[in-house]
Motif scaffolding. Structure first.
Motif, short mmCIF file in Angstrom:
data_model
loop_
_atom_site.label_atom_id
_atom_site.label_comp_id
_atom_site.label_asym_id
_atom_site.label_seq_id
_atom_site.Cartn_x
_atom_site.Cartn_y
_atom_site.Cartn_z
N ASN A 95 57.59 -45.65 120.54
CA ASN A 95 58.08 -46.44 121.68
C ASN A 95 59.09 -47.49 121.20
OD1 ASN A 95 56.91 -45.31 123.97
ND2 ASN A 95 55.05 -46.50 123.78
N SER A 96 58.77 -48.14 120.09
CA SER A 96 59.66 -49.16 119.56
C SER A 96 61.01 -48.55 119.16
CB SER A 96 59.00 -49.83 118.35
OG SER A 96 59.86 -50.78 117.80
N SER A 97 60.97 -47.40 118.55
CA SER A 97 62.20 -46.71 118.14
C SER A 97 63.04 -46.32 119.36
CB SER A 97 61.86 -45.48 117.31
OG SER A 97 63.03 -44.87 116.84
N LEU A 98 62.39 -45.76 120.37
CA LEU A 98 63.11 -45.38 121.59
C LEU A 98 63.65 -46.61 122.30
CD1 LEU A 98 60.90 -42.52 123.07
CD2 LEU A 98 63.24 -42.33 122.18
N GLU A 99 62.86 -47.66 122.36
CA GLU A 99 63.29 -48.88 123.04
C GLU A 99 64.55 -49.46 122.40
OE1 GLU A 99 61.08 -52.70 125.01
OE2 GLU A 99 60.34 -52.00 123.07
N LYS A 105 59.32 -43.87 129.94
CA LYS A 105 57.88 -44.14 129.82
C LYS A 105 57.14 -43.74 131.09
CE LYS A 105 56.84 -48.26 128.70
NZ LYS A 105 56.47 -49.60 128.24
N SER A 106 57.73 -44.03 132.23
CA SER A 106 57.11 -43.68 133.50
C SER A 106 56.99 -42.17 133.66
CB SER A 106 57.91 -44.28 134.65
OG SER A 106 57.36 -43.90 135.88
N ALA A 107 58.07 -41.47 133.36
CA ALA A 107 58.07 -40.00 133.49
C ALA A 107 57.09 -39.36 132.52
CB ALA A 107 59.48 -39.45 133.26
N VAL A 108 57.10 -39.82 131.28
CA VAL A 108 56.18 -39.28 130.28
C VAL A 108 54.73 -39.53 130.69
CG1 VAL A 108 55.35 -39.64 127.91
CG2 VAL A 108 57.78 -39.31 128.35
N GLY A 109 54.45 -40.73 131.18
CA GLY A 109 53.10 -41.04 131.63
C GLY A 109 52.63 -40.14 132.75
N THR A 148 59.94 -35.66 120.35
CA THR A 148 60.91 -34.64 120.76
C THR A 148 62.22 -35.29 121.18
OG1 THR A 148 59.15 -33.14 121.44
CG2 THR A 148 61.33 -32.73 122.37
N LEU A 149 62.15 -36.35 121.97
CA LEU A 149 63.36 -37.05 122.38
C LEU A 149 64.05 -37.68 121.18
CD1 LEU A 149 65.34 -38.02 124.51
CD2 LEU A 149 63.82 -39.98 124.92
N LEU A 150 63.29 -38.30 120.29
CA LEU A 150 63.89 -38.91 119.10
C LEU A 150 64.61 -37.85 118.25
CD1 LEU A 150 61.06 -41.41 118.15
CD2 LEU A 150 63.42 -42.02 118.78
N GLY A 193 71.75 -37.52 115.13
CA GLY A 193 73.08 -36.96 114.97
C GLY A 193 73.00 -35.59 114.31
N LEU A 194 74.05 -34.82 114.38
CA LEU A 194 74.06 -33.48 113.83
C LEU A 194 73.76 -33.48 112.33
CD1 LEU A 194 77.10 -31.85 115.66
CD2 LEU A 194 74.66 -31.43 116.03
N GLY A 195 74.24 -34.45 111.60
CA GLY A 195 74.00 -34.52 110.18
C GLY A 195 72.59 -34.92 109.80
N GLU A 196 71.85 -35.49 110.75
CA GLU A 196 70.49 -35.98 110.49
C GLU A 196 69.43 -34.93 110.77
OE1 GLU A 196 69.86 -39.46 112.83
OE2 GLU A 196 71.55 -40.53 111.97
N ARG A 197 69.78 -33.87 111.49
CA ARG A 197 68.77 -32.88 111.89
C ARG A 197 68.37 -32.01 110.72
NH1 ARG A 197 69.51 -31.25 118.04
NH2 ARG A 197 70.18 -33.28 118.74
N GLN A 198 67.11 -31.63 110.71
CA GLN A 198 66.60 -30.77 109.64
C GLN A 198 66.17 -29.45 110.19
OE1 GLN A 198 63.50 -33.12 107.97
NE2 GLN A 198 64.91 -34.31 106.72
#
Length: 116
Positions: A54-58, A70-74, A104-106, A111-116
């Motif tokens: 949550n902190s990262s998304l915020e 948060k509302s939709a996920v809840g 999943t959202l995170l 970025g494209l270079g960060e994906r594994q």
């Protein structure tokens, strides 16, 4: 010498378990081993993971977008696990569901270079 007022003095003993719990729980939190081996540890670990995501998304979303997320996920998680809503594991299931959707959202926001 104080006068007797006729009022009974209530013993503190019924509050003793609450006092002990309040003192011990914070120290016990540091002893939990994640991912956990019992419901208390599993719940603690799930809550910590959810706080982090949550902190990262915020920090990455606009405030209004984060609140909508948060509302939709809840709502989605509550509906998905509604059959288990009377069970003791229900809060843990909701936290894990929220955390999985956050992760999943995170992942999608990398970025494209960060994906594994």
């Amino acid at each position: 010498m104080p006068k007797a007022t006729g009022k009974a003095v209530k013993p503190v003993f019924p509050l003793l378990p609450l006092i002990i719990w309040a003192v011990l729980v914070p120290s016990k939190a540091n002893e939990f081993k994640c991912p956990g081996g019992n419901n208390y540890e599993l719940s603690y670990c799930a809550s910590q993971a959810l706080k982090r995501s949550n902190s990262s998304l915020e920090s990455q979303l606009k405030a209004s977008t984060f609140e909508a997320w948060k509302s939709a996920v809840g709502e989605v998680c509550a509906e998905a696990y509604a059959p288990y809503s009377q069970g003791t594991i229900y809060p843990l299931m909701l936290m894990r569901c929220d955390e999985n959707l956050n992760q999943t959202l995170l992942e999608e926001m990398k970025g494209l270079g960060e994906r594994q």
